[in-house]
Design an enzyme around this catalytic site. Structure first.
Site, PDB file in Angstrom:
ATOM      1  N   LYS A  50       0.818  -1.210   0.000  1.00 37.30           N
ATOM      2  CA  LYS A  50       0.000   0.000   0.000  1.00 37.30           C
ATOM      3  C   LYS A  50       0.858   1.269   0.000  1.00 37.30           C
ATOM      4  CE  LYS A  50      -3.479  -2.744  -0.048  1.00 37.30           C
ATOM      5  NZ  LYS A  50      -2.873  -4.033   0.293  1.00 37.30           N
ATOM      6  N   TYR A 273     -11.569 -15.268   2.829  1.00 37.09           N
ATOM      7  CA  TYR A 273     -10.562 -14.240   3.088  1.00 37.09           C
ATOM      8  C   TYR A 273     -10.056 -14.345   4.530  1.00 37.09           C
ATOM      9  CZ  TYR A 273      -8.549  -9.628   3.906  1.00 37.09           C
ATOM     10  OH  TYR A 273      -7.703  -8.603   4.257  1.00 37.09           O
ATOM     11  N   TYR A 299      -2.174 -12.925   2.823  1.00 38.44           N
ATOM     12  CA  TYR A 299      -1.830 -12.635   1.425  1.00 38.44           C
ATOM     13  C   TYR A 299      -0.624 -13.448   0.958  1.00 38.44           C
ATOM     14  CZ  TYR A 299      -4.897  -8.590   2.072  1.00 38.44           C
ATOM     15  OH  TYR A 299      -5.971  -7.791   2.336  1.00 38.44           O
TER      16      TYR A 299
HETATM   17  C1  LIG Z   1      -3.559  -5.333   0.139  1.00 38.80           C
HETATM   18  C2  LIG Z   1      -2.535  -6.414   0.173  1.00 38.80           C
HETATM   19  C3  LIG Z   1      -2.364  -7.299  -0.912  1.00 38.80           C
HETATM   20  C4  LIG Z   1      -3.257  -7.320  -2.099  1.00 38.80           C
HETATM   21  O1  LIG Z   1      -3.045  -6.244  -2.984  1.00 38.80           O
HETATM   22  P1  LIG Z   1      -4.253  -5.772  -3.872  1.00 38.80           P
HETATM   23  O2  LIG Z   1      -3.731  -4.606  -4.615  1.00 38.80           O
HETATM   24  O3  LIG Z   1      -5.384  -5.454  -2.925  1.00 38.80           O
HETATM   25  O4  LIG Z   1      -4.654  -6.895  -4.766  1.00 38.80           O
HETATM   26  C5  LIG Z   1      -1.353  -8.218  -0.855  1.00 38.80           C
HETATM   27  N1  LIG Z   1      -0.546  -8.296   0.222  1.00 38.80           N
HETATM   28  C6  LIG Z   1      -0.691  -7.491   1.287  1.00 38.80           C
HETATM   29  C7  LIG Z   1       0.213  -7.682   2.432  1.00 38.80           C
HETATM   30  C8  LIG Z   1      -1.690  -6.524   1.306  1.00 38.80           C
HETATM   31  O5  LIG Z   1      -1.824  -5.726   2.373  1.00 38.80           O
END
Ligand SMILES: *Cc1c(COP(=O)(O)O)cnc(C)c1O
Length: 341
Positions: A50, A273, A299
């Site tokens: 992010k 999720y 993730y």
């Molecule tokens: C938000 C996030 C993702 C996913 O990225 P997107 O752009 O939402 O697909 C992957 N890894 C982490 C650690 C995240 O915080």
């Protein structure tokens, strides 16, 4: 292609993140040669993907004269943590609209039962330490963005100038952070003299993957970007990737991107999720024990599990180079430690 250097941007990281060869992990799996892009080492509080998106989003907010940010996510949202961290750097207010987790059975906890309230740990702890100006927690499945826009209207009525950032920072502006990352990767591949056959990345709200796909296309690279979905089936995810890729490509004035570039594999997120899978647990342990690298359970752990499964199914030859994007999220590991107990 529109020159990214012409667009408003803040800078939260010094220089490119490392690209590292994971020789022990590669040997353990019998190949391919696995490389890791350390976006977990991006700037702002504990880094993660992010941060790249926010460089463009916050610049847009400031250009519009905003003094207040409003965004939304899960109770362990990395995006909310980093938006808040950026707000502190820029001396902006920041308000968070959060959604409770699913129950351990993968279903929303029924209304009126007290819900699934967040524990004071991981990112949720950091929301407090970083001094969020307000935090509200809604039942799982609530329409968070409707509430975020409503809250922004309330703040506006109080005389603030709010700027609303979507879940995951995944709109065209946010995705530009990963258009830029695609170029950064191509420069690193050239420096090392590396021929990369595949890039593997988590696919959630799709901004990271869509930005990478558009950025590689804009640089005339054909390297496929395989997404591992963290919450949706392939049929549900791929149209979302395609639609953001198309928007980013249109914004950048690129020729249309072939639809088959947008791949999001839906076999690895388990029952929902953020709900743990045994393959995720195995993958997190394997990265830690071969390379000393921590992944997160929501993730990168599930994405690594997907990569390991593709390797075991013989998708790659022993000497080809595969790049895994470490998108961050490690604070969430401590909030979900029970999955490993
Ligand atoms: C938000 C996030 C993702 C996913 O990225 P997107 O752009 O939402 O697909 C992957 N890894 C982490 C650690 C995240 O915080």
């Amino acid at each position: 292609m529109v020159d990214l250097n012409e667009l408003p941007r803040r800078h939260y990281t010094d220089g490119p993140t490392p690209l590292e060869h994971l020789s022990r992990l590669s040997a353990r799996l019998g190949g391919p040669q696995i490389w890791i892009k350390r976006d977990d080492q991006l700037g702002l509080t504990q880094g993660g993907n992010k941060t790249r998106k926010l460089e463009f989003l916050i610049a847009e907010a400031l250009a519009q004269g905003a003094d207040t940010l409003v965004t939304a996510g899960g109770v362990q949202s990395n995006h909310c943590r980093l938006t808040l961290a950026a707000a502190r750097r820029e001396e902006l207010e920041c308000h968070l609209v959060l959604e409770e987790d699913l129950g351990s059975d993968g279903k929303p906890v029924p209304a009126g039962t007290g819900g699934n309230p967040p524990e004071f740990t991981g990112n949720f702890l950091l929301f407090d330490l970083l001094g969020a100006d307000s935090v509200e927690v809604h039942a799982n499945g609530s329409d968070l963005m409707t509430r975020a826009n409503e809250l922004a209207a309330e703040l506006k009525a109080q005389g603030k100038k709010p700027y609303v950032i979507p879940v995951g920072g995944s709109n065209v502006t946010g995705a530009l952070g990963y258009v830029d990352c695609a170029q950064e990767l191509l420069n690193q591949f050239a420096e090392v003299g590396l021929t990369v056959s595949t890039i593997v990345t988590p696919s959630g709200s799709t901004g990271m993957q869509a930005g990478l796909i558009a950025g590689l296309h804009g640089a005339d690279s054909q390297i496929p970007v395989v997404g591992i979905n963290v919450s949706r089936t392939r049929e549900d995810q791929e149209p979302k990737i395609i639609s953001l890729v198309d928007e980013v490509a249109a914004f950048l004035d690129l020729p249309p991107v072939p639809r088959d570039r947008s791949v999001g594999l839906g076999d690895y997120f388990g029952t929902g999720y953020a709900l743990p899978t045994s393959e995720m647990v195995e993958a997190v342990r394997l990265f830690a024990q071969t390379e000393g690298i921590l992944l997160d359970p929501v993730y990168t752990g599930k994405t690594a599990a997907g990569l390991i499964d593709l390797i075991r199914r013989g998708r790659f030859s022993a000497d080809e180079n595969v790049v895994f994007i470490h998108s961050g999220g490690v604070p969430g590991l401590y909030a979900r430690g029970q999955a490993f107990a």
